[in-house]
Design an enzyme around this catalytic site. Structure first.
Site, mmCIF file in Angstrom:
data_model
loop_
_atom_site.group_PDB
_atom_site.id
_atom_site.type_symbol
_atom_site.label_atom_id
_atom_site.label_comp_id
_atom_site.label_asym_id
_atom_site.label_seq_id
_atom_site.Cartn_x
_atom_site.Cartn_y
_atom_site.Cartn_z
ATOM 1 N N SER A 53 -19.174 53.709 -38.924
ATOM 2 C CA SER A 53 -18.394 53.148 -37.833
ATOM 3 C C SER A 53 -16.943 53.033 -38.262
ATOM 4 O O SER A 53 -16.605 53.216 -39.437
ATOM 5 C CB SER A 53 -18.931 51.764 -37.458
ATOM 6 N N ASP A 95 -19.756 56.934 -35.706
ATOM 7 C CA ASP A 95 -20.460 56.125 -34.705
ATOM 8 C C ASP A 95 -19.498 55.253 -33.901
ATOM 9 O O ASP A 95 -18.577 54.657 -34.450
ATOM 10 C CB ASP A 95 -21.476 55.246 -35.452
ATOM 11 N N HIS A 96 -19.730 55.177 -32.598
ATOM 12 C CA HIS A 96 -19.058 54.211 -31.709
ATOM 13 C C HIS A 96 -17.538 54.215 -31.810
ATOM 14 O O HIS A 96 -16.919 53.217 -32.165
ATOM 15 C CB HIS A 96 -19.578 52.793 -31.961
ATOM 16 N N GLU A 161 -21.860 57.932 -24.550
ATOM 17 C CA GLU A 161 -22.676 56.831 -24.031
ATOM 18 C C GLU A 161 -22.429 56.695 -22.535
ATOM 19 O O GLU A 161 -21.277 56.593 -22.098
ATOM 20 C CB GLU A 161 -22.336 55.515 -24.739
ATOM 21 N N GLU A 169 -20.960 44.986 -31.628
ATOM 22 C CA GLU A 169 -21.090 45.791 -32.836
ATOM 23 C C GLU A 169 -19.711 46.265 -33.258
ATOM 24 O O GLU A 169 -18.977 46.858 -32.463
ATOM 25 C CB GLU A 169 -21.999 47.013 -32.630
ATOM 26 N N HIS A 212 -26.948 45.314 -28.791
ATOM 27 C CA HIS A 212 -26.668 45.280 -30.224
ATOM 28 C C HIS A 212 -26.874 43.872 -30.769
ATOM 29 O O HIS A 212 -26.695 42.886 -30.062
ATOM 30 C CB HIS A 212 -25.210 45.684 -30.498
ATOM 31 N N HIS A 249 -29.623 53.267 -28.801
ATOM 32 C CA HIS A 249 -28.752 52.297 -29.458
ATOM 33 C C HIS A 249 -29.338 50.904 -29.294
ATOM 34 O O HIS A 249 -30.124 50.648 -28.381
ATOM 35 C CB HIS A 249 -27.358 52.311 -28.822
ATOM 36 N N SER A 252 -32.625 46.883 -32.611
ATOM 37 C CA SER A 252 -33.173 45.759 -33.375
ATOM 38 C C SER A 252 -34.001 44.857 -32.463
ATOM 39 O O SER A 252 -33.579 44.509 -31.364
ATOM 40 C CB SER A 252 -32.043 44.945 -34.005
ATOM 41 N N ASN A 271 -30.309 54.611 -33.607
ATOM 42 C CA ASN A 271 -29.376 53.951 -34.514
ATOM 43 C C ASN A 271 -29.999 52.704 -35.135
ATOM 44 O O ASN A 271 -30.622 51.900 -34.439
ATOM 45 C CB ASN A 271 -28.106 53.549 -33.769
ATOM 46 N N ASP A 273 -28.830 49.619 -37.824
ATOM 47 C CA ASP A 273 -27.767 49.005 -38.612
ATOM 48 C C ASP A 273 -28.141 47.578 -39.006
ATOM 49 O O ASP A 273 -28.248 47.252 -40.179
ATOM 50 C CB ASP A 273 -26.458 49.023 -37.809
#
Length: 340
Positions: A53, A95-96, A161, A169, A212, A249, A252, A271, A273
């Site tokens: 990132s 990323d992002h 996206e 994030e 996120h 994305h 979690s 993804n 993280d």
């Protein structure tokens, strides 16, 4: 060959889509997390993606320097050397990147890679993400079309996206509301603007309630069926089954069933993280708590060099993160699927 060439990266995506599995895409911030990620993929016998990132790139350049280009190139160079000793294929990704960071990060990297290609070399990275989720869709797709053309010249793949991933994030925040769910109309607008591969290959992060951050299972209301609905609607219009190569994305806290359904519906990259950050840090905390009188010079003592040597706790951190990546590979069905 350990770092994927453009052709091998395309093959990785094709194999995942045909075989209905996905690659974990693991965020890295340092040489140790690069090593841990590659080690995890090797232990799972899975190819994989490591990604940086803007904040991770700045940190890697030196926390007092914060040069996102230098940090990106440094991590990529380290990965390229270290990965030679592991029997898996690794793709490199940024990323992002939101709109405000394009001119100071992804566009310069694409320009550098276009020059590499002109010299007959492979590009440093295999793909870059433009995150246009914080601007209107029409503007998002105009910028994406321009970046897709630049990606063609750099022989890289663009990730976009469409929709919004909630939470925070790397300094980018989005509200948790109805925009978390991409519509079929959004998908159709995307393929009309960017094509279905004839203008260049791209990956698409369609959102289905993704958020996120750190959440317990069940706290985030995911609807992976949205992905199937959009694939069907767009596929019917252009005459192509499952037209999108999808990215997941904000995973979690997702349940195994939600992950499985998303992969069934065309996700080829997920993804990771937050979970790997914890898996890296937790063994370090355990080591320090267990060996507090060794890592600290308590009551005038000298401590224990073997306990505070960064290699002692560093190996534990790498092993912890690697184990979490193995778990991700198993959930995403990429374990045992390596190309070579």
């Amino acid at each position: 060959m350990a770092i994927a060439t453009p052709e091998v990266y395309a093959e990785m995506i094709d194999r995942a889509k045909a075989g209905k599995f996905a690659y974990p895409a693991v965020n890295i911030t340092s040489s140790q997390t690069v090593t841990a990620a590659i080690q995890g993929f090797a232990e799972a016998e899975s190819d994989g993606i490591i990604q940086v990132s803007v904040g991770g790139a700045e940190y890697a350049s030196g926390s007092t320097i914060k040069d996102r280009i230098a940090g990106s190139l440094a991590l990529a160079a380290y990965a390229r050397e270290v990965a030679k000793n592991y029997d898996v294929t690794i793709a490199l990704h940024t990323d992002h990147c939101v709109k405000k960071n394009l001119d100071s990060w992804v566009r310069p990297l694409l320009a550098l890679e276009a020059e590499q290609v002109k010299r007959g070399e492979d590009p440093t990275f295999q793909s870059h993400m433009f995150d246009g989720s914080d601007i209107p869709l029409e503007e998002n797709l105009v910028i994406a079309a321009e970046l897709l053309e630049l990606s063609q010249a750099a022989r890289t793949i663009l990730e976009i996206e469409v929709g919004v991933v909630g939470g925070e994030e790397d300094g980018h925040e989005a509200e948790i509301n109805e925009k978390l769910y991409t519509t079929a109309e959004d998908g159709l607008a995307t393929v009309r603007a960017l094509g279905a591969g004839e203008k260049g290959r791209y990956l698409t992060a369609l959102t289905f309630g993704n958020v996120h951050g750190v959440y317990k299972p069940g706290a985030v209301k995911l609807r992976p069926s949205i992905l199937a609905d959009i694939q069907k609607a767009v596929g019917a219009e252009i005459g192509k089954e499952n037209p999108f190569d999808l990215v997941f994305h904000g995973g979690s806290g997702s349940t195994a069933a939600e992950i499985s359904e998303a992969v069934d519906n065309g996700v080829i990259k997920m993804n990771i993280d937050t979970d790997t950050q914890y898996a890296f840090t937790r063994p370090v905390v355990g080591h320090i708590f267990t060996n507090y009188d060794g890592v600290l010079k308590v009551d005038g003592e000298v401590g224990n060099k073997k306990a505070y040597d960064p290699r002692a706790w560093g190996k534990l951190a790498e092993a912890g993160m690697a184990a979490r990546i193995v778990e991700a590979c198993q959930q995403l069905r990429s374990a045992g699927q390596k190309i070579r």
